[in-house]
Design a protein around this motif. Structure first.
Motif, mmCIF file in Angstrom:
data_model
loop_
_atom_site.group_PDB
_atom_site.id
_atom_site.type_symbol
_atom_site.label_atom_id
_atom_site.label_comp_id
_atom_site.label_asym_id
_atom_site.label_seq_id
_atom_site.Cartn_x
_atom_site.Cartn_y
_atom_site.Cartn_z
ATOM 1 N N ARG A 151 47.410 26.496 14.322
ATOM 2 C CA ARG A 151 46.172 25.860 14.267
ATOM 3 C C ARG A 151 45.022 26.655 14.779
ATOM 4 N NH1 ARG A 151 45.078 20.420 13.304
ATOM 5 N NH2 ARG A 151 47.169 20.249 12.416
ATOM 6 N N ASP A 154 44.286 29.713 12.749
ATOM 7 C CA ASP A 154 43.534 29.215 11.376
ATOM 8 C C ASP A 154 41.834 29.227 11.942
ATOM 9 O OD1 ASP A 154 43.451 28.498 8.546
ATOM 10 O OD2 ASP A 154 43.460 26.500 9.311
ATOM 11 N N ARG A 155 41.766 28.493 12.943
ATOM 12 C CA ARG A 155 40.417 28.100 13.364
ATOM 13 C C ARG A 155 39.742 29.509 13.619
ATOM 14 N NH1 ARG A 155 36.130 26.693 13.936
ATOM 15 N NH2 ARG A 155 35.132 25.489 15.840
ATOM 16 N N LEU A 194 50.322 29.499 5.166
ATOM 17 C CA LEU A 194 49.390 28.554 5.512
ATOM 18 C C LEU A 194 48.160 29.147 5.871
ATOM 19 C CD1 LEU A 194 49.239 25.380 6.462
ATOM 20 C CD2 LEU A 194 48.546 26.613 8.588
ATOM 21 N N LYS A 253 47.164 32.483 -2.038
ATOM 22 C CA LYS A 253 45.884 32.459 -1.448
ATOM 23 C C LYS A 253 44.790 33.364 -1.743
ATOM 24 C CE LYS A 253 47.035 28.823 1.242
ATOM 25 N NZ LYS A 253 47.280 28.846 2.490
ATOM 26 N N LEU A 257 40.961 33.282 -9.293
ATOM 27 C CA LEU A 257 40.591 32.025 -9.615
ATOM 28 C C LEU A 257 41.425 31.793 -11.184
ATOM 29 C CD1 LEU A 257 38.597 29.719 -9.768
ATOM 30 C CD2 LEU A 257 37.069 30.666 -10.906
ATOM 31 N N LYS A 260 44.878 31.085 -10.727
ATOM 32 C CA LYS A 260 44.890 29.550 -10.098
ATOM 33 C C LYS A 260 45.041 28.769 -11.418
ATOM 34 C CE LYS A 260 44.080 29.504 -5.461
ATOM 35 N NZ LYS A 260 43.570 28.918 -4.289
ATOM 36 N N ARG B 112 35.225 28.118 -3.881
ATOM 37 C CA ARG B 112 36.259 28.936 -3.769
ATOM 38 C C ARG B 112 36.621 29.643 -2.794
ATOM 39 N NH1 ARG B 112 37.206 34.412 -6.853
ATOM 40 N NH2 ARG B 112 39.362 34.246 -6.275
ATOM 41 N N ASN B 114 39.515 28.921 1.140
ATOM 42 C CA ASN B 114 40.284 27.725 1.978
ATOM 43 C C ASN B 114 39.353 27.254 2.951
ATOM 44 O OD1 ASN B 114 42.604 28.601 0.529
ATOM 45 N ND2 ASN B 114 42.979 30.323 1.773
ATOM 46 N N LEU B 115 39.689 26.060 3.131
ATOM 47 C CA LEU B 115 39.031 25.302 4.405
ATOM 48 C C LEU B 115 39.911 25.467 5.541
ATOM 49 C CD1 LEU B 115 37.368 21.920 3.340
ATOM 50 C CD2 LEU B 115 36.290 23.948 3.974
ATOM 51 N N ARG B 116 39.434 26.152 6.374
ATOM 52 C CA ARG B 116 40.361 26.409 7.648
ATOM 53 C C ARG B 116 40.032 25.100 8.731
ATOM 54 N NH1 ARG B 116 43.071 30.791 7.111
ATOM 55 N NH2 ARG B 116 42.469 32.433 5.749
ATOM 56 N N ALA B 117 40.955 25.200 9.604
ATOM 57 C CA ALA B 117 40.937 24.168 10.891
ATOM 58 C C ALA B 117 39.468 24.358 11.593
ATOM 59 C CB ALA B 117 42.006 24.793 11.803
ATOM 60 N N GLY B 118 38.864 23.128 11.688
ATOM 61 C CA GLY B 118 37.669 23.128 12.284
ATOM 62 C C GLY B 118 36.464 23.264 11.411
ATOM 63 N N GLN B 119 36.840 23.509 9.906
ATOM 64 C CA GLN B 119 35.668 23.558 8.994
ATOM 65 C C GLN B 119 35.703 22.027 8.328
ATOM 66 O OE1 GLN B 119 36.746 27.122 6.801
ATOM 67 N NE2 GLN B 119 35.726 28.505 8.327
ATOM 68 N N PHE B 130 38.960 25.391 -5.112
ATOM 69 C CA PHE B 130 39.823 26.213 -5.603
ATOM 70 C C PHE B 130 40.314 26.605 -4.340
ATOM 71 C CE2 PHE B 130 37.283 25.992 -9.611
ATOM 72 C CZ PHE B 130 38.508 25.617 -10.493
ATOM 73 N N GLY B 131 41.277 26.260 -3.605
ATOM 74 C CA GLY B 131 41.749 26.844 -2.425
ATOM 75 C C GLY B 131 42.269 25.647 -1.651
ATOM 76 N N ASP B 132 42.908 25.908 -0.533
ATOM 77 C CA ASP B 132 43.646 24.869 0.177
ATOM 78 C C ASP B 132 42.831 24.339 1.197
ATOM 79 O OD1 ASP B 132 45.748 25.572 -1.294
ATOM 80 O OD2 ASP B 132 46.763 26.861 0.442
ATOM 81 N N HIS B 134 43.127 23.070 4.808
ATOM 82 C CA HIS B 134 44.245 23.499 5.781
ATOM 83 C C HIS B 134 44.127 22.097 6.834
ATOM 84 C CE1 HIS B 134 44.340 27.896 5.605
ATOM 85 N NE2 HIS B 134 44.508 27.573 4.497
ATOM 86 N N PRO B 135 45.315 22.018 7.593
ATOM 87 C CA PRO B 135 45.465 21.046 8.877
ATOM 88 C C PRO B 135 44.120 21.355 9.723
ATOM 89 C CG PRO B 135 47.622 22.198 8.495
ATOM 90 C CD PRO B 135 46.716 22.817 7.552
ATOM 91 N N GLY B 136 43.540 20.221 10.266
ATOM 92 C CA GLY B 136 42.412 20.344 10.786
ATOM 93 C C GLY B 136 41.037 20.509 10.180
#
Ligand SMILES: Nc1ncnc2c1ncn2[C@@H]1O[C@H](COP(=O)(O)OP(=O)(O)OP(=O)(O)O)[C@@H](O)[C@H]1O
Ligand SMILES: [Mg+2]
Lengths: 269, 217
Positions: A151, A154-155, A194, A253, A257, A260, B112, B114-119, B130-132, B134-136
């Motif tokens: 996590r 990711d941040r 992830l 990931k 586009l 996808k 387009r 990914n949205l990451r933790a904290g965002q 278009f993207g994931d 994420h947790p958080g």
């Protein structure tokens, strides 16, 4: 062209310093002019892990405050085949004592003489982290098989992306094979899936890494140790070689586009 | 939890002889009301720029400070001038507001990455990602949300009255979920975690449908 690479993780204690030291050695052994900067001000670790604590006369803060020149603060590690030098952190200062401009200037000067500048970043996402990442061209994110570590990674990756650090690579450290097979640990592919950044490599959990650090004789110097070649392989990936290993990750990931959309609507063309 | 958005009738646009009158309902936090008005003005900028704009309160005149604050904020954010109109009498029955609910007028947002933790991703209208997520991470959309990817974070679609909005996602396993302000504590069955699903309100409760059915728009 010379590059500055920051090693970062968000979460503390995942192995940034250890990996940076060993990869630095591999880079130098492969003939690249390499300098390591310990930017974890207040917690001087990198010189200890490398076992060159006694050689440190000046540190990063001394350069920033004009007490010494960059050359005076460079501690050379003669065990490496190529040039490997270190600028240590100060133990008696705070992160805030290192100005943003000062570090940027030091890094850019070092880039004119070295091929690679590796920056050891403090844990967290505060000032010290920002300062270290702002000077970098690329990043290596270190992660363990732990939800909180993933996590935090990711941040951190999110922040790096906002800072327009385009090239980000991942190292999974302290990998536990037995537990992963039994599905007690998160699989490397799942971590990569992830986080959505390319994997540079995997370092297993191995007590000899800790013991070597304690001895001040990093694994990357141990000729016949199996982990030496693991570090060499990762270093080559960081240098731009393709990863040869099995667990090459799903690139959904980073897929275009159109890919996808094709996948979603079952378009085969 | 995100702050619940203000109901649509808290800011009303009304056609009058001189131009357009913006009615602000002062029973809500005044600054948020102005921000809401700014959103609405932005969403209808083209239409509004052809008219003179006036403001007043829904239940009576605004005082000079309130007028000053609203004029300044609206000018700063939209570059449009509004004039006070304090002698306007509300008719006994408030007529239909002119603009449609924001989520129907605001253009859809396409994202387009990914949205990451904290965002956090926030938009007035529909959202296509278009993207994931994420947790958080957190998504707050005024309209429906379609995700070509995975949803693991928090997701909120639709303002409180917009019950027709829906969420569609390739893989859906959010940590928290609401549609038009309705939430659920129910865990999703494992099917949703692998297949396209639509999530929509059915008798004011969150219901999950497989891909084939399609949402009721
Ligand atoms: N693969 C490994 N196997 C076993 N032990 C390891 C491994 N990698 C690192 N360690 C040990 O984990 C500890 C933490 O490592 P290290 O200091 O490199 O982490 P760090 O991310 O730099 O920490 P900090 O955030 O405090 O700077 C050390 O004791 C180190 O020897
Ligand atoms: Mg460290």
């Amino acid at each position: 062209m010379s590059e500055a690479i920051v090693f970062t993780s968000g979460k503390g204690g995942v192995g940034k310093t250890t990996l940076l030291g060993n990869i630095g050695i591999s880079l130098a052994n492969l003939g690249h002019n390499t300098v390591l900067i310990d930017a974890d001000i207040g917690l001087r670790n990198l010189d200890i892990v490398l076992g060159i604590e006694k050689k440190i006369k000046f540190n990063l803060i001394d350069i920033a405050h004009g007490i010494c020149t960059i050359d005076q603060a460079l501690a050379r590690d003669h065990r490496a085949v190529g040039n490997l030098s270190l600028i240590a952190a100060s133990q008696s200062h705070l992160k805030e004592d290192l100005g943003k401009e000062a570090l940027r200037k030091i890094v850019s000067k070092l880039k004119s003489t070295f091929d690679y500048v590796l920056i050891d970043c403090p844990a967290g996402i505060e000032y010290g982290f920002k300062n270290a990442t702002l000077c970098a061209d690329r990043a290596v994110v270190v992660v363990n098989q732990e939800v909180s570590s993933i996590r935090d990674a990711d941040r951190v990756i999110g922040i790096l992306e906002i800072e327009k650090i385009r090239k980000i690579q991942l190292i999974v450290n302290r990998y536990q094979h037995e537990l992963t097979i039994k599905k007690d640990m998160i699989a490397v592919e799942d971590i990569v899936d992830l986080l959505g950044v390319p994997l540079a490599g995997v370092i297993p959990e191995d007590v000899s890494i800790l013991l070597s650090s304690n001895e001040g004789r990093p694994i990357a110097y141990r000729k016949n140790h199996p982990l030496q070649s693991v570090f060499n392989d990762i270093t080559k990936v960081i240098l731009g070689e393709k990863r040869s290993s099995v667990e090459s990750h799903d690139d959904s990931k980073t897929a275009s586009l159109w890919k996808k959309v094709k996948k979603t609507f079952n378009i085969h063309r | 939890m995100p702050r619940t958005s203000l109901p649509d009738h808290s800011v009303i646009f009304k056609g009058i002889e001189q131009g357009i009158l913006i009615l602000l309902d002062k029973s809500f936090d005044y600054e948020r009301i102005i921000k809401k008005a700014i959103q609405k003005i932005k969403a209808n900028k083209k239409f509004l720029s052809e008219n003179a704009l006036f403001i007043t309160g829904t239940d009576g005149p605004l005082d000079p400070d309130e007028i000053g604050m609203a004029r300044k904020m609206i000018r700063d954010k939209t570059k449009m001038e509004v004039l006070p109109m304090n002698n306007w009498e509300a008719p006994s029955e408030i007529s239909e507001p002119i603009p449609e609910p924001i989520h129907e007028t605001a253009p859809p947002t396409f994202v387009r990455n990914n949205l990451r933790a904290g965002q956090e991703l926030q938009c007035d209208g529909d959202l296509i990602l278009f993207g994931d997520a994420h947790p958080g991470s957190k998504i707050i959309a005024g309209g429906s949300v379609i995700v070509f990817g995975k949803v693991y974070g928090e997701i909120h679609a639709g303002q409180p009255d917009h019950k027709k909005v829906y969420i569609a996602a390739e893989i859906f396993d959010p940590i928290r979920l609401s549609i038009a302000g309705v939430t659920t504590d129910q865990f999703l069955d494992s099917q949703c975690k692998k297949n396209w699903v639509y999530v929509q309100l059915q008798q004011d409760k969150i219901a999950i449908f497989p891909k084939e059915d399609g949402p009721n728009e």
